[in-house]
Design a protein around this motif. Structure first.
Motif, short mmCIF file in Angstrom:
data_model
loop_
_atom_site.label_atom_id
_atom_site.label_comp_id
_atom_site.label_asym_id
_atom_site.label_seq_id
_atom_site.Cartn_x
_atom_site.Cartn_y
_atom_site.Cartn_z
N SER A 1 0.86 -1.20 0.00
CA SER A 1 0.00 0.00 0.00
C SER A 1 0.89 1.24 0.00
CB SER A 1 -0.89 -0.01 1.24
OG SER A 1 -1.69 1.14 1.31
N PRO A 2 0.47 2.31 -0.71
CA PRO A 2 -0.71 2.34 -1.58
C PRO A 2 -0.36 1.90 -3.00
CG PRO A 2 0.25 4.53 -1.44
CD PRO A 2 1.11 3.63 -0.58
N LEU A 3 -1.33 1.38 -3.70
CA LEU A 3 -1.22 1.08 -5.12
C LEU A 3 -2.05 2.12 -5.87
CD1 LEU A 3 -1.68 -2.80 -5.08
CD2 LEU A 3 0.45 -1.58 -5.50
N VAL A 4 -1.40 2.90 -6.71
CA VAL A 4 -2.11 3.91 -7.49
C VAL A 4 -2.62 3.25 -8.77
CG1 VAL A 4 -1.98 6.14 -8.63
CG2 VAL A 4 -0.67 5.73 -6.53
N ILE A 5 -3.93 3.18 -8.89
CA ILE A 5 -4.55 2.43 -9.98
C ILE A 5 -4.73 3.33 -11.20
CG2 ILE A 5 -6.67 1.23 -10.67
CD1 ILE A 5 -6.99 0.45 -7.68
N ASP A 6 -4.29 2.83 -12.35
CA ASP A 6 -4.49 3.54 -13.60
C ASP A 6 -5.87 3.22 -14.18
OD1 ASP A 6 -3.37 5.20 -15.82
OD2 ASP A 6 -3.70 3.36 -16.95
N SER A 7 -6.24 1.94 -14.13
CA SER A 7 -7.57 1.51 -14.58
C SER A 7 -7.83 0.12 -14.02
CB SER A 7 -7.68 1.49 -16.12
OG SER A 7 -6.77 0.55 -16.68
N GLY A 8 -9.08 -0.29 -14.07
CA GLY A 8 -9.42 -1.62 -13.57
C GLY A 8 -10.86 -1.97 -13.86
N THR A 9 -11.18 -3.26 -13.66
CA THR A 9 -12.53 -3.74 -13.91
C THR A 9 -12.90 -4.82 -12.91
OG1 THR A 9 -12.14 -3.42 -16.30
CG2 THR A 9 -14.09 -4.69 -15.66
N VAL A 10 -14.08 -4.68 -12.31
CA VAL A 10 -14.66 -5.74 -11.49
C VAL A 10 -15.49 -6.63 -12.42
CG1 VAL A 10 -16.22 -6.28 -9.58
CG2 VAL A 10 -14.73 -4.27 -9.46
N ILE A 11 -15.20 -7.92 -12.42
CA ILE A 11 -15.78 -8.84 -13.39
C ILE A 11 -16.62 -9.90 -12.68
CG2 ILE A 11 -15.29 -10.43 -15.29
CD1 ILE A 11 -12.49 -9.10 -15.45
N ASP B 1 -18.87 -15.98 -9.67
CA ASP B 1 -17.67 -15.54 -8.98
C ASP B 1 -17.36 -14.09 -9.32
OD1 ASP B 1 -15.39 -15.81 -7.35
OD2 ASP B 1 -15.01 -17.84 -8.11
N THR B 2 -16.36 -13.54 -8.65
CA THR B 2 -15.96 -12.16 -8.88
C THR B 2 -14.44 -12.07 -8.96
OG1 THR B 2 -17.87 -11.43 -7.57
CG2 THR B 2 -16.18 -9.79 -8.07
N ASP B 3 -13.96 -11.51 -10.07
CA ASP B 3 -12.54 -11.23 -10.26
C ASP B 3 -12.35 -9.74 -10.41
OD1 ASP B 3 -11.74 -13.83 -10.06
OD2 ASP B 3 -11.23 -14.09 -12.18
N LEU B 4 -11.11 -9.31 -10.28
CA LEU B 4 -10.76 -7.90 -10.39
C LEU B 4 -9.50 -7.76 -11.22
CD1 LEU B 4 -11.05 -4.91 -9.46
CD2 LEU B 4 -9.72 -5.53 -7.43
N THR B 5 -9.58 -7.03 -12.31
CA THR B 5 -8.41 -6.72 -13.14
C THR B 5 -7.92 -5.32 -12.78
OG1 THR B 5 -9.27 -8.03 -14.97
CG2 THR B 5 -7.53 -6.47 -15.48
N ILE B 6 -6.61 -5.20 -12.54
CA ILE B 6 -6.03 -3.92 -12.17
C ILE B 6 -4.80 -3.63 -13.05
CG2 ILE B 6 -4.74 -2.68 -10.38
CD1 ILE B 6 -7.71 -2.72 -9.83
N SER C 1 -16.33 -0.52 -13.81
CA SER C 1 -15.03 0.10 -14.00
C SER C 1 -14.49 0.67 -12.70
CB SER C 1 -15.12 1.22 -15.04
OG SER C 1 -15.46 0.70 -16.31
N VAL C 2 -13.18 0.53 -12.52
CA VAL C 2 -12.48 1.15 -11.39
C VAL C 2 -11.94 2.48 -11.86
CG1 VAL C 2 -10.63 0.90 -9.70
CG2 VAL C 2 -11.87 -1.13 -10.51
N ALA C 3 -12.15 3.52 -11.08
CA ALA C 3 -11.77 4.86 -11.49
C ALA C 3 -10.25 5.05 -11.51
CB ALA C 3 -12.39 5.89 -10.54
N PRO C 4 -9.74 5.79 -12.49
CA PRO C 4 -8.32 6.15 -12.46
C PRO C 4 -8.00 6.91 -11.18
CG PRO C 4 -9.30 6.69 -14.59
CD PRO C 4 -10.44 6.32 -13.67
N MET C 5 -6.83 6.63 -10.63
CA MET C 5 -6.34 7.25 -9.39
C MET C 5 -7.04 6.75 -8.14
SD MET C 5 -3.94 8.86 -10.74
CE MET C 5 -3.28 9.69 -9.31
N ALA C 6 -7.89 5.72 -8.27
CA ALA C 6 -8.40 5.06 -7.06
C ALA C 6 -7.21 4.43 -6.33
CB ALA C 6 -9.43 4.00 -7.42
N ILE C 7 -7.34 4.25 -5.04
CA ILE C 7 -6.24 3.73 -4.22
C ILE C 7 -6.51 2.27 -3.86
CG2 ILE C 7 -4.94 3.97 -2.07
CD1 ILE C 7 -4.49 6.20 -4.12
N GLY C 8 -5.51 1.43 -4.10
CA GLY C 8 -5.63 0.02 -3.77
C GLY C 8 -4.67 -0.39 -2.68
N THR C 9 -5.08 -1.35 -1.88
CA THR C 9 -4.22 -1.97 -0.87
C THR C 9 -4.28 -3.48 -1.07
OG1 THR C 9 -4.65 -0.21 0.73
CG2 THR C 9 -3.76 -2.28 1.59
N TYR C 10 -3.13 -4.08 -1.33
CA TYR C 10 -3.05 -5.52 -1.54
C TYR C 10 -2.80 -6.19 -0.20
CZ TYR C 10 -1.43 -10.02 -3.43
OH TYR C 10 -1.27 -11.36 -3.72
#
Length: 751
Positions: A40-50, A349-354, A458-467
Motif C-alpha cells: 500500500s498504496p497502489l495507485v490504480i491507472d484503470s481496472g474492472t470488477v468482473i 464468482d468475482t474477479d478484479l483486473t487492475i 469500471s475502477v476509477a483512475p487514481m483510485a487507491i488500492g491496498t493488496y
C-alpha cells in the motif's frame, strides 16, 4: 472449491516454475517488506470488477498475451480441462516468445496432475517453471518411511521385536545426515528422501489412491533397511523394475486379510477427513503403523494435522504492473457459462483486473516471498520424495479400460504389459492439451443471454488500492518460519491481514460520529465465521456500542446451491446459535440490524456462489478468502481493497441490492433460523447428508458400520458447532473466549 463428499480428499499442488532446483530454500534479501502481507498504496491507472465467467477468462488470456517480461501465477486449482488447456497453451506461447513464467499451485489439490505440470515445463523451453506449495514435511516423510518399514499390523504395539531398534536408529541417522543446499533438512522441516515404499505411500496419499497407500504399508514392511541408500539409485528399484515389482505385489496382496484391514482404515480416514478434527482422522489411522519408539511424536502429529494448509491465493501478475485476482480458480466451472462440456456447477464468482500506473516491485516481492517459501517444492523435488509412476500408470490403465466388460481384469492385464515412462506420459498430456483445445473451440459457445445477468464495473483512475495477504508465517519473522494456525487476539502479528482489515472496518462502523445509515455486505460463498469474526458480529448487536445505524447484510449459498453441503450443515448450527443470541439481545436503540440471505436452487442451470466480496460504505474488498474457519486459521489468501472510488462502491451496492430484491435468487432466512428447533435441524441434517452420500456413491465404498459412524460423527460436530458458538457469544471473559476459540479451531479448521 472441490466437492467435498468423496472418499479421497481433494488435493491441490502449488506448482511454481523455477530453474534452480533448491532455490525455494533461500530466504529473500529484499528490504522492500518486513514480511507483512500488505502492499500500500497502489495507485490504480484503470481496472474492472468482473462477475461474468467468460469475460474473466478472456481478461486472463489478454493479460497473458500482452506480457513482455514476466508472468507470475498462484492458484489453488489449476486444472487440465477444456478452458484450462486453452489458458495453459497461452502460457506456453508466452514462454516460447521469451517471457519468464512462474506458476505456483497448491500441492494437495494438484498433485494428481504432476505429469501435466511436467508437460508445461517441457513445452516452456526453460522459461516456464512450476512449483507446488505445501510439500510434506520432514516429519511426514520420516513417518512414511516408518510406516512402510514399521511394525507389523498384527503385532502388539508393546512387542519391541516387531520393530527393530537398530533399524529405527539407522533411519534416524540417514535423515539426520540429509542436507538441502548445505542446510540441514531437519532444521527446514522438509526432506526429499525416498526410502523403501515411502514415496509410493506419499504418492498414493496426495494422489488419493488408497490402493497405493495400502500397498506401500502392507508390502513395505517386508523390505529391509540394508537395501536403502541415499546415493543415487543404489539399493532402490529402477523406475521400470520398481513399477513392475509393485504391480505384481499389488495383485498378489489385494485379496489378503492384512491388505484389507489396512485398506479399510485408510479408506475410512479419507472419507472422514473433511468432517473436522474431532476424529483427527489421518494421523489417528496412520499412527497405528508407526513405531512407538520414534522421536518428535508431537511435532509429527502437528504436521499431519496441518497438512492441508492450502495455498488458496488466486493471482495472475504480468510485468509487475497488471494483475487479476479474486475467487476464480483455473477450471471450467469458473470460466464457462452453463454448457454440456462442464459437468460441475457453474460458479458465480468475482474477479478484479487492475492496471497500475507503473511496475510495482513490492507486488513482485509479495509473489517471490511465496515462491521462495520453504514449503514450496520444485517438480524435481516432488519426483524425489513422492514419485507418481505407479499411480500415473494406474490412471492410464483405467483410461484404457473404460469400455472393458471387466475393469479389474483389463486393468490387471494392462499393468502387467505396459509401463509408461515419464516421457511417454508427458506426450500423452500434450495430446490431451491439444485435444481439449480443439474441443473447446469446436463445441463451447458462450451465452450472451446468460452474460447479461453478470455485469462488469469500471475502477476509477487514481483510485487507491491496498493488496492484502493471509500468510503462513508471522509478520515479525524475518526468516519466514512456518506458523501453525494463528495466535489468539494477534491477527496482524499472525499475518492474517485480510481478517485484520475486516475486523478493523467492522469496529469502525459503530464508532464513527456520523450516525447516518451504513450498509455492510459480506457476499461470500462459504459462511462459517471463525470465533474472532463471530465476536466482531456480537459487538454489533450486544449494546456495548451504538450500532443502530448499521445494517449487516450476509449473502451466501444455501444447502441447495452450495457445492459443499457439509460446510452448510455445520455452519447452519453455528448461525442458529447466533440467531438465538441476536433475537435475545437485539435493542432497536443500540443494535445493528442483521439480514441473512441464501441463494436458492436454480432448476434450469445449477449455479453456485463462489465470490468473496466485502462492501463497506467507503471500500470494496475482492479476494480469495472465504468467511470460514479454514480461510483464517489454515490457508493463504489474497485480496485487494479499493478506496477513493465512490461511483464503483455505489454501482456494486446497487448490483447486490438488485439481487436481494429478486426472490427467485435470494431468500431472507432470519425468521427460519430463529424459529427452527435443534431437533428439527437434526432431522433435516440427516436427510441432507444422506442425499450427499447417495449423490457421490459414498455408501458403495463404506461398510454399514462406517456409514453409521460417519452420520454419528456429523451429528456430534453439529452439536459442537452450536454449543461452542452459544458459549462464545454468552461469555464476557476473554480467557473463556480464548479456550472456546481454541476448541472451535481444533474441531473445524479443516472445514
Amino acid at each position: 472449491m472441490q466437492k467435498i463428499i468423496q472418499i479421497a480428499s481433494v488435493f491441490l499442488s502449488l506448482s511454481l516454475l523455477s530453474g534452480c532446483q533448491f532455490s525455494n530454500v533461500k530466504q529473500s534479501n529484499s528490504a522492500l517488506s518486513d514480511g507483512t502481507g500488505e502492499v500500500s498504496p497502489l495507485v490504480i491507472d484503470s481496472g474492472t470488477v468482473i462477475t461474468d465467467n467468460q469475460q474473466a477468462f478472456e481478461e486472463k488470456l489478454a493479460l497473458i498475451n500482452q506480457a513482455t517480461k514476466s508472468i507470475d501465477l498462484v492458484y489453488f486449482i489449476f486444472s487440465d480441462d477444456y478452458s484450462s488447456s486453452v489458458l495453459a497453451s497461452h502460457l506456453i506461447a508466452a514462454s516460447q516468445r521469451g517471457v519468464k513464467v512462474r506458476l505456483l499451485v497448491d500441492y494437495v489439490t494438484n498433485y494428481s496432475r504432476l505429469d501435466w505440470f511436467s508437460m508445461l515445463e517441457a513445452e516452456g523451453g526453460g522459461n516456464l517453471s512450476v512449483r507446488f506449495y505445501g510439500r510434506p514435511t520432514y516429519n511426514m516423510i520420516k513417518d512414511a518411511v516408518y510406516m512402510t518399514l514399521g511394525c507389523n499390523d498384527s503385532a502388539p504395539r508393546a512387542d519391541k521385536s516387531a520393530c527393530s531398534k537398530e533399524k529405527l536408529a539407522k533411519i534416524e541417522r540417514i535423515f539426520q545426515s540429509e542436507k538441502i543446499e548445505g542446510v540441514s533438512a531437519e532444521s527446514l522441516n522438509i526432506s526429499n528422501i525416498n526410502l523403501a515404499e515411502s514415496g509410493l505411500f506419499l504418492s498414493g496419499f496426495y494422489g488419493k489412491n488408497t490402493d497405493a497407500m495400502t500397498l506401500a504399508i502392507e508390502q513395505g514392511q517386508k523390505i529391509f533397511i540394508d537395501r536403502m541408500s541415499l546415493k543415487g539409485n543404489e539399493g532402490r528399484f529402477s523406475q521400470a523394475k520398481q513399477f513392475k515389482h509393485l504391480g505384481k505385489l499389488y495383485w498378489k496382496s489385494r485379496t489378503g486379510p492384512a491388505y484389507k484391514r489396512v485398506f479399510n482404515r485408510i479408506k475410512t480416514a479419507l472419507a472422514f477427513q473433511h468432517y473436522g478434527d474431532a476424529l483427527n482422522p489421518v494421523y489417528a489411522s496412520f499412527s497405528q503403523f508407526l513405531p512407538i519408539e520414534r522421536q518428535n511424536i508431537g511435532e509429527a502429529a502437528r504436521d499431519w494435522d496441518f497438512f492441508t494448509d492450502y495455498a488458496h491465493h488466486k493471482l495472475l501478475l504480468v510485468d509487475n504492473q497488471s494483475f487479476i485476482l479474486g475467487g476464480r480458480n483455473i477450471e471450467d466451472a469458473y470460466h464457462m457459462h452453463p454448457n454440456s462440456l462442464s459437468a460441475k456447477y457453474t460458479f458465480m464468482d468475482t474477479d478484479l483486473t487492475i492496471h497500475l500506473s507503473e511496475p510495482n516491485r513490492k507486488m513482485q516481492h509479495r509473489f517471490e516471498a511465496l515462491w521462495s517459501f520453504v514449503r514450496t517444492a520444485s517438480l524435481s523435488d516432488v519426483r524425489q520424495h513422492a514419485p507418481n509412476d505407479f499411480i500415473a500408470n494406474w490412471y492410464w490403465a483405467n483410461d484404457a479400460c473404460l469400455e472393458a466388460f471387466q475393469l479389474k481384469g483389463c486393468r490387471t492385464n494392462w499393468l502387467h504389459r505396459v509401463n509408461l515412462s515419464l516421457q511417454a506420459r508427458i506426450d500423452l498430456e500434450k495430446t490431451k492439451l491439444e485435444e481439449n483445445q480443439e474441443t473447446y473451440q469446436a463445441e463451447y459457445q458462450p451465452s450472451s443471454t446468460f452474460a447479461k445477468g453478470f455485469p462488469s464495473f469500471s475502477v476509477a483512475p487514481m483510485a487507491i488500492g491496498t493488496y492484502l495477504e493471509n500468510l503462513a508465517y508471522r509478520a515479525t519473522d524475518a526468516n519466514q518460519q512456518r506458523q501453525f494456525g494463528a495466535r489468539n487476539h494477534q491477527t496482524l502479528r499472525s499475518n492474517k491481514n485480510i481478517h485484520a482489515y475486516w475486523l478493523k472496518k467492522l469496529k469502525e462502523q459503530c464508532s464513527v460520529k456520523d450516525k447516518s445509515p451504513r450498509e455492510v455486505y459480506f457476499y461470500n460463498a462459504y459462511f462459517f465465521p471463525p470465533p474472532n469474526m463471530m465476536l466482531a458480529f456480537k459487538a454489533l448487536i450486544d449494546g456495548s456500542n451504538d450500532c443502530r445505524h448499521v445494517t449487516l447484510n450476509i449473502i451466501t449459498n444455501s444447502v441447495d446451491s452450495t457445492d459443499l453441503v457439509p460446510v452448510n450443515i455445520l455452519a447452519s448450527h453455528s448461525l442458529k446459535a447466533f440467531a438465538d443470541f441476536y433475537t435475545k439481545q437485539f435493542n432497536k436503540n443500540r443494535s445493528a440490524t442483521i439480514r441473512y440471505f441464501e441463494y436458492q436452487k436454480t432448476e434450469d442451470k445449477p449455479l453456485s456462489l463462489h465470490s468473496k466480496v466485502t462492501l463497506f460504505n467507503d471500500a470494496l474488498v475482492i479476494g480469495s478468502a472465504n468467511l470460514d474457519v479454514r480461510s483464517y486459521f489454515m490457508d493463504t489468501n489474497n485480496a485487494l481493497v479499493i478506496e477513493d472510488d465512490s461511483e464503483l462502491i455505489n454501482q456494486y451496492q446497487q448490483y447486490l441490492e438488485a439481487r436481494i430484491n429478486s426472490p427467485d435468487l435470494l431468500k431472507l432466512k432470519n425468521v427460519e433460523l430463529s424459529s427452527k428447533t435443534f431437533e428439527m435441524m437434526a432431522v433435516n441434517d440427516r436427510q441432507l447428508l444422506q442425499a450427499s452420500l447417495d449423490k457421490y456413491a459414498v455408501q458403495n465404498r463404506l461398510s454399514k458400520t462406517q456409514h453409521q459412524a460417519l452420520i454419528q460423527k456429523m451429528e456430534e460436530l453439529t452439536t459442537a458447532a452450536y454449543q461452542l458458538t452459544k458459549r462464545l457469544l454468552e461469555s464476557d471473559s476473554s480467557l473463556e473466549q480464548q479456550r472456546i476459540s481454541e476448541r472451535f479451531y481444533q474441531l473445524f479448521k479443516t472445514i
